[in-house]
Design a protein around this motif. Structure first.
Motif, PDB file in Angstrom:
ATOM      1  N   PRO A  86       0.799  -1.236   0.000  1.00  0.00           N
ATOM      2  CA  PRO A  86       0.000   0.000   0.000  1.00  0.00           C
ATOM      3  C   PRO A  86       0.831   1.285   0.000  1.00  0.00           C
ATOM      4  O   PRO A  86       0.453   2.254  -0.648  1.00  0.00           O
ATOM      5  CB  PRO A  86      -0.833  -0.108   1.281  1.00  0.00           C
ATOM      6  N   VAL A  87       1.970   1.295   0.669  1.00  0.00           N
ATOM      7  CA  VAL A  87       2.804   2.490   0.730  1.00  0.00           C
ATOM      8  C   VAL A  87       3.330   2.888  -0.647  1.00  0.00           C
ATOM      9  O   VAL A  87       3.638   4.052  -0.892  1.00  0.00           O
ATOM     10  CB  VAL A  87       3.949   2.327   1.757  1.00  0.00           C
ATOM     11  N   PHE A  88       3.398   1.929  -1.561  1.00  0.00           N
ATOM     12  CA  PHE A  88       3.906   2.189  -2.906  1.00  0.00           C
ATOM     13  C   PHE A  88       2.812   2.595  -3.898  1.00  0.00           C
ATOM     14  O   PHE A  88       3.107   2.912  -5.043  1.00  0.00           O
ATOM     15  CB  PHE A  88       4.637   0.954  -3.452  1.00  0.00           C
ATOM     16  N   LEU A  89       1.559   2.558  -3.464  1.00  0.00           N
ATOM     17  CA  LEU A  89       0.454   2.935  -4.355  1.00  0.00           C
ATOM     18  C   LEU A  89       0.408   4.447  -4.515  1.00  0.00           C
ATOM     19  O   LEU A  89       0.332   5.184  -3.536  1.00  0.00           O
ATOM     20  CB  LEU A  89      -0.881   2.423  -3.817  1.00  0.00           C
ATOM     21  N   ILE A  90       0.452   4.904  -5.748  1.00  0.00           N
ATOM     22  CA  ILE A  90       0.388   6.333  -6.058  1.00  0.00           C
ATOM     23  C   ILE A  90      -0.932   6.562  -6.792  1.00  0.00           C
ATOM     24  O   ILE A  90      -1.098   6.120  -7.926  1.00  0.00           O
ATOM     25  CB  ILE A  90       1.589   6.782  -6.936  1.00  0.00           C
ATOM     26  N   LYS A  91      -1.857   7.223  -6.132  1.00  0.00           N
ATOM     27  CA  LYS A  91      -3.200   7.381  -6.701  1.00  0.00           C
ATOM     28  C   LYS A  91      -3.378   8.686  -7.458  1.00  0.00           C
ATOM     29  O   LYS A  91      -4.176   8.755  -8.389  1.00  0.00           O
ATOM     30  CB  LYS A  91      -4.239   7.256  -5.596  1.00  0.00           C
TER      31      LYS A  91
END
Length: 151
Positions: A86-91
């Motif tokens: 989740p920390v790597f998800l860029i929305k």
């Protein structure tokens, strides 16, 4: 595996990054090129700006070290459309030039510090890593996403 700690490895990755444009489309996946660059930068933020991301604790720390680490630090390439933490998800969309320059700066700093700086250094999520494991972590991830965008 490209050695990110050498001048040749740095040049190889830099050349590929410079081939990207704000309009480069992925060959697979949903990220835009600016989001991909921001996504790749997270690994370097964990090294150079550790206060930006909370360290995993307890069960999560154990799970990451036991089950995720072996897949991240080995030399087996990532599969297309692999799940990400989740920390790597860029929305949100990001500024392409800003993210590109941040990545190039991180790569230069990593190469200048060299393999010996990283040998035995604690990873944000995985504990102490050898310089080979650090190289695999950085190089494999970057290669995966540059390939995703056709460079």
């Amino acid at each position: 595996m490209t050695n990110i700690f050498t001048a040749e490895g740095l040049a190889s990755f830099s050349d590929r990054i410079h081939k990207l444009t704000a309009d480069t489309k992925p060959l697979w996946g949903k990220m835009t090129v600016d989001q991909m660059l921001a996504h790749v930068n997270v690994a370097y933020e964990m090294v150079y700006e550790p206060e930006k991301h909370p360290k995993p604790k307890g069960l999560m720390k154990w799970l990451l070290r036991k089950f995720v680490k072996p897949n991240v630090v080995n030399e087996v390439p990532y599969k297309r459309n692999s799940r990400t933490a989740p920390v790597f998800l860029i929305k949100d969309r990001k500024d392409f030039e800003t993210e590109k320059n941040r990545l190039l700066d991180y790569l230069n700093k990593t190469q200048q510090l060299g393999a010996s700086h990283f040998d035995g250094k604690n990873s944000h999520s995985f504990g102490p890593l050898t310089f080979t494991e650090w190289n695999n972590l950085f190089s494999k991830h970057l290669d995966h996403h540059l390939t995703q965008f056709g460079v």
